[in-house]
Motif scaffolding. Structure first.
Motif, short mmCIF file in Angstrom:
data_model
loop_
_atom_site.label_atom_id
_atom_site.label_comp_id
_atom_site.label_asym_id
_atom_site.label_seq_id
_atom_site.Cartn_x
_atom_site.Cartn_y
_atom_site.Cartn_z
N PRO A 132 22.82 27.90 57.84
CA PRO A 132 24.04 27.50 58.57
C PRO A 132 25.30 27.50 57.72
N PHE A 133 25.17 27.52 56.36
CA PHE A 133 26.37 27.52 55.52
C PHE A 133 26.86 28.93 55.22
N SER A 134 26.13 29.96 55.67
CA SER A 134 26.57 31.34 55.44
C SER A 134 27.82 31.60 56.28
N ILE A 135 28.73 32.41 55.73
CA ILE A 135 29.94 32.77 56.49
C ILE A 135 29.62 34.06 57.25
N VAL A 136 29.83 34.05 58.56
CA VAL A 136 29.40 35.19 59.38
C VAL A 136 30.63 35.87 59.99
N ASP A 137 30.67 37.20 59.83
CA ASP A 137 31.71 38.00 60.50
C ASP A 137 31.02 38.71 61.67
N PHE A 138 31.28 38.18 62.91
CA PHE A 138 30.54 38.70 64.07
C PHE A 138 30.97 40.12 64.42
N MET A 139 32.26 40.47 64.16
CA MET A 139 32.73 41.82 64.50
C MET A 139 32.02 42.85 63.61
N ALA A 140 32.07 42.59 62.29
CA ALA A 140 31.52 43.59 61.36
C ALA A 140 30.01 43.44 61.20
N LYS A 141 29.41 42.41 61.83
CA LYS A 141 27.96 42.12 61.70
C LYS A 141 27.56 41.97 60.22
N ILE A 142 28.32 41.08 59.54
CA ILE A 142 28.07 40.85 58.11
C ILE A 142 27.94 39.35 57.89
N TRP A 143 27.07 38.94 56.95
CA TRP A 143 27.08 37.52 56.53
C TRP A 143 27.25 37.42 55.02
N ILE A 144 27.96 36.38 54.60
CA ILE A 144 28.24 36.20 53.17
C ILE A 144 27.39 35.04 52.66
N CYS A 145 26.65 35.30 51.59
CA CYS A 145 25.74 34.29 51.03
C CYS A 145 26.55 33.20 50.33
N PRO A 146 26.30 31.91 50.62
CA PRO A 146 27.08 30.84 49.97
C PRO A 146 26.73 30.65 48.49
N PHE A 147 25.64 31.25 48.03
CA PHE A 147 25.22 31.05 46.63
C PHE A 147 25.85 32.07 45.70
N CYS A 148 25.81 33.36 46.10
CA CYS A 148 26.31 34.39 45.17
C CYS A 148 27.45 35.20 45.78
N PHE A 149 27.91 34.83 47.00
CA PHE A 149 29.03 35.48 47.69
C PHE A 149 28.80 36.97 47.97
N GLN A 150 27.56 37.40 47.98
CA GLN A 150 27.21 38.80 48.30
C GLN A 150 27.40 39.02 49.81
#
Length: 762
Positions: A66-84
């Motif tokens: 639940p702490f991952s940042i999600v971009d619904f348009m681009a269908k991408i999620w950003i990892c909260p640990f390493c920002f990948q």
């Protein structure tokens, strides 16, 4: 502390600091380390189990949360640990703000995955290893307990039996016509190859020339395995008939000697046999030991009776001749068992020591259960053994084959874990230079774990100064993720992921925030595990001095006072019970080894190292409830002033539950008043603490010892030893009428607090 208990009921985590110190120096000043006590398999009634595999970050392998940042348009999620940045796979195509998968729901910070592809469920395996060097009476108790246990085994489980005394007997339960056993000499070290050769595993099929021999797929024929490990449903008759005919070890024991008991050889044979037959499956060796080991590499004492079994004094002076050799042997055995994924459980039933102190390393690293009782006929042993197999309301939820992994934000490193696990030496940027417990790893093996198993994780803040801490990330949040991959008791493999976030604070003015997030119960438990660990690993360590120094530092950093004025000293309610916990910890059986054998001390510490915060707090500072005619049952202070002639007290110190009758109550009971109809209220008063004691005993493992005693009786010592000695034979305070005094030179809590305030304000 209510909000910390709420946090625990959501994720199974308690942390001493819920607002974290943001830099290395600040965390050093906090004395209690940044740490967490985590119960990986804590049952949550509404936690979803997802029928698919988790999505993992392609750099740090953490799981979508639940702490991952999600971009619904681009269908991408950003990892909260390493920002990948990670792309969602095609089957997540329909996700949007109002159509989230369960793992992104904010309330599901703890979630389980059960992927259908891996459900080749393997039956659980139980290998009973039974001591026969015990007197006939004990033998009868043990046989009856074992045959009850056999009845409770799941039908699909595989069962094996090894008995040992002077020799080790491996019973062939699959050969039903007549009882048949393979015998090994107790004093010899037997390698796995010799074992397989001797037990004719390669009669019908030649031994493979290369590779490891492990299990049916690597060259062992299934029929040779099924001679020793038989499904419980098929072997009940064979097993029960072997148990019925089991005799005391037949070899004569001279009057001036101990019996020849080769515990270590039997356990080594059991481990090698399971390693050959069922490697990597959830197998448990359940050892039932009735006395000290005197033969083989794990002997703890010689056979000559005039040589005493090692005491704490001998261990301190390094004059216990067998100790280091035995510990080295069990260290090797623990490595073998961890490699195979198998658990060692220990059930000791003896008045004498059996070697728990030496065996501790193998039981603890494999996550085994341990029960120490005076006899196999004692309820502590009998009820605990039933508890292992009964899946009633208090099911232990035994699971096996676990691997525990951890991920955290880049400014935090892991020093290690104190608890029932073994380091997998998976080194990486997460590992700290300083090692505490099982360290230098970000992954640990947990061969056995259950609903209550709790790990204590010790962290280190790696940030040097606060300026770069604040500028770099505006969010000032630290993230932690705990992944537990394990074989559920149903046989399926599951993965549980718990992800947490904690705010950190740095720089001046942070003290109030730190105090607001301080969980004093969790802090006391972390200190108890740390002090036990240091007592076992550091040679010249003085536990009382270390605890006192830590407490003085905490009070002088977080207390309110004017310098050099003890009367002005006060602590915030968030910290006010902490000195009391430390006072009782100094007097507890984890720190005071006087009057306890090395076996008992090892046993107490093993249980402390695997229990959750609520249970551990009861071990450190027992709870005391008073029952009287004048009021409903109420908790009272753990103080000698709580004793009164017309009261009943119920003390729960985790290992022992004491029902203590005041002198007047005891007289009335002895006169039989409770049997008269007009004294029904008195009968109810006598019954209430017994009912409450039974409720405690029912849901606890190992089952505690129940002591029922009267004021001034010999067993009253079980209560008096735990109370704060505010009235002693030498103090001016005279006990109130019907009260009691304690004959001790220990200081009372009031004196302790006086000294603490004096030192803290300097």
């Amino acid at each position: 502390m209510a909000e910390f208990v709420d946090l625990e009921s959501q994720d199974g985590v308690r942390m001493p600091w819920n607002v974290l110190p943001g830099t290395k120096q600040e965390s050093t000043n906090c004395v209690v380390p940044v740490s967490a006590i985590y119960t990986p398999l804590k049952p949550f009634p509404n936690m979803p189990v997802l029928p698919y595999s988790p999505l993992r970050c392609r750099t740090c392998r953490s799981v979508l949360n639940p702490f991952s940042i999600v971009d619904f348009m681009a269908k991408i999620w950003i990892c909260p640990f390493c920002f990948q940045r990670n792309h969602f796979p095609p089957h997540y195509a329909s996700i949007s703000d109002d159509n989230l998968p369960a793992e992104l729901f904010p309330q599901y910070t703890t979630i389980e995955y059960e992927s259908p592809s891996e459900n080749s469920s393997v039956p659980p395996v139980f290998m009973f290893v039974v001591d026969t060097c015990i007197i006939e009476e004990e033998m009868a108790f043990l046989k009856s307990a074992l045959s009850q246990a056999v009845d409770l085994l799941p039908d699909t489980s595989l069962v094996g039996l090894i008995t040992f005394g002077t020799y080790v007997h491996v019973h062939e339960l699959g050969f039903g016509q007549i009882p048949k056993a393979h015998v090994f000499k107790g004093s010899k070290d037997i390698s796995k190859d010799q074992l397989l050769e001797h037990m004719s595993f390669f009669v019908k099929k030649p031994k493979p020339t290369t590779g490891v021999i492990a299990g049916a797929r690597d060259g062992l024929s299934a029929e040779s395995i099924s001679r020793f490990l038989v499904p419980a449903s098929e072997c009940e008759f064979a097993l029960n008939s072997v148990l019925e005919e089991l005799q005391k070890d037949p070899w004569a024991v001279p009057a001036d000697q101990r019996a020849t008991r080769c515990t270590s050889t039997a356990l080594s044979v059991a481990a090698s046999l399971l390693g050959a037959c069922v490697p990597g499956s959830g197998a448990r060796i359940m050892a039932f030991v009735g006395g000290p080991s005197t033969e083989g590499p794990g002997a703890i004492v010689s056979k000559i009776l005039s040589e005493p079994i090692r005491s704490h004094k001998d261990l301190d002076k390094d004059s216990a001749p067998h100790y280091h050799k035995a510990v080295k042997f069990y260290d090797g055995l623990s490595k073998q068992l961890v490699h195979q994924g198998h658990v060692l459980d220990l059930f000791a039933g003896a008045l004498d020591q059996v070697g728990v102190a030496e065996l501790k390393i193998a039981v603890e690293r494999t996550g085994g259960l341990v029960v120490l009782a005076e006899s196999f006929g004692h309820s502590v042993f009998k009820d605990s053994l039933k508890h292992v197999f009964q899946s009633s309301d208090y099911d232990l939820g035994l699971s096996t084959n676990g691997i525990f992994e951890i991920n955290c934000s880049k400014d935090i490193k892991v020093q290690g874990i104190i608890g029932p696990c073994a380091s997998l030496e998976k080194k990486g940027p997460l590992c700290s230079e300083t090692v505490v417990g099982q360290g230098s790893s970000s992954a640990w093996k947990m061969c056995g774990l259950d609903k209550a198993t709790s790990l204590c994780l010790i962290f280190e803040i790696a940030k040097k100064d606060s300026s770069d801490a604040i500028s770099q990330s505006a969010s000032n949040q630290f993230y932690f993720q705990f992944l537990t991959y394990y074989q559920h008791s149903s046989g399926q493999m599951r993965l549980r992921a718990t992800t947490l976030s904690r705010r950190y604070i740095a720089g001046p003015g942070s003290i109030q925030d730190l105090i607001a997030g301080f969980d004093q119960e969790a802090a006391a438990v972390v200190m108890a595990r740390l002090v036990s660990f240091k007592m076992e690993t550091e040679a010249e360590f003085d536990p009382i001095r270390w605890l006192d120094k830590s407490l003085i530092q905490i009070c002088s950093r977080f207390g309110d006072y004017q310098k050099d004025s003890p009367s002005s000293f006060s602590l915030s309610p968030r910290l006010s019970i902490f000195p009391q916990f430390m006072f009782h910890l100094r007097r507890s059986q984890f720190v005071q080894v006087f009057n306890n054998s090395p076996d008992e001390t090892a046993y107490f510490r093993m249980i402390l190292n695997r229990e959750n915060v609520a249970n551990s707090v009861v071990m450190i500072q027992p709870s005391l409830i008073s029952y009287s005619f004048h009021s409903a049952p109420e908790p009272v202070l753990l103080d000698v002033a709580a004793i009164a002639a017309d009261r009943i007290l119920l003390l729960d110190s985790y290992f022992t539950v004491v029902v203590f009758h005041g002198a007047t109550i005891a007289q009335w009971r002895n006169a039989g008043y409770h049997n008269q109809p007009e004294h029904e209220v008195f009968a109810q008063l006598l019954r209430a603490p017994r009912d409450d004691a039974d409720a405690i005993i029912k849901e606890r493992f190992p089952v505690p010892r129940l002591v029922i005693c009267d004021q001034h009786g010999s067993q009253a010592r079980f209560l008096l030893a735990k109370l704060n000695p505010s009235a002693t034979y030498s103090s001016d305070a005279s006990p109130r009428p019907g009260g009691d005094i304690i004959f001790t030179d220990d200081v009372s809590f009031e004196v302790f607090l006086d000294h603490l305030q004096r030192l803290a304000v300097q």
